[in-house]
Design an enzyme around this catalytic site. Sequence first.
Site, PDB file in Angstrom:
ATOM      1  CB  SER A   1      31.014 -20.220 -14.391  1.00 43.43           C
ATOM      2  OG  SER A   1      32.130 -19.791 -13.639  1.00 43.43           O
TER       3      SER A   1
ATOM      4  CE1 TYR B   1      27.853 -18.628 -10.610  1.00 42.41           C
ATOM      5  CE2 TYR B   1      30.179 -19.219 -10.615  1.00 42.41           C
ATOM      6  CZ  TYR B   1      29.110 -18.565 -11.196  1.00 42.41           C
ATOM      7  OH  TYR B   1      29.286 -17.858 -12.356  1.00 42.41           O
TER       8      TYR B   1
END
Length: 250
Positions: free
Chosen positions: A145, A158
């Site tokens: 990501s 995350y």
Amino acid sequence: MDQILKNKNAIVTGGALGIGRETSLLLAKKGAHVIVSDINLTEGKKVVADIEHLGGSAEFIKCDVTVEEEIITLVETFKFRNQRLDIMVNNAGIANKPTFMHKVTTDVWNRLILMDLTSVFWCQKYATKLMLGDRIGGSIINVASIAGLGASPSLGPYCVAKAGVIELTTTGALEVARFGVRINAVCPGWTETAILDVAGERGKEAMEKNIPMARLGKPSEVANLIGFLASEESSFITGSVYRVDGGTRS
């Protein structure tokens, strides 16, 4: 559509929805036999049905990527069949509910790291070992990501996990490049998937305003890059990290 992946075997984790679903469909359209892997039995089987309806080849295997033994069984499916594993797409992942780092509980931290980093390590490890054993190479694509490339306040666990996936990719790629196993990472920006639900509608609107292309990405746009990296069209590419983010840089 071209059959550039004809006679290739692929596994897509988190293949039931979002980027995983679109990737499974694309790889099948390009000729690969696709194992759609997920814990979501209902949606996973729908993907298989859609692939078969299009004339492709697929099957569903339920796998919880937070359990190492289940990953071993999944990856070695082709070994049991005296077939090879050509493509491994490590896509399964979750996001934490927005929380400042100093408020993140140990349980939340451990769950995110297990799901978004440790599971990718296991998938990459066992896929690499199988590909090395077959001595014919292969392509592993890890879905990271843009959150792993820069700080995103309130998404600390995350971000850390996805940054780890990027380093896992680049290090692993250098270790096995000479043996024909290629490992690359794709870093989606803010994309129209269920994982964004943690941000809420106001959060999504804020994301769109920060994207130069003024919209969220589509899962199919990420899948298109994965399809390229899975094929021999990218035969001299390994250890690379690709952004698919509409120009987002902060």
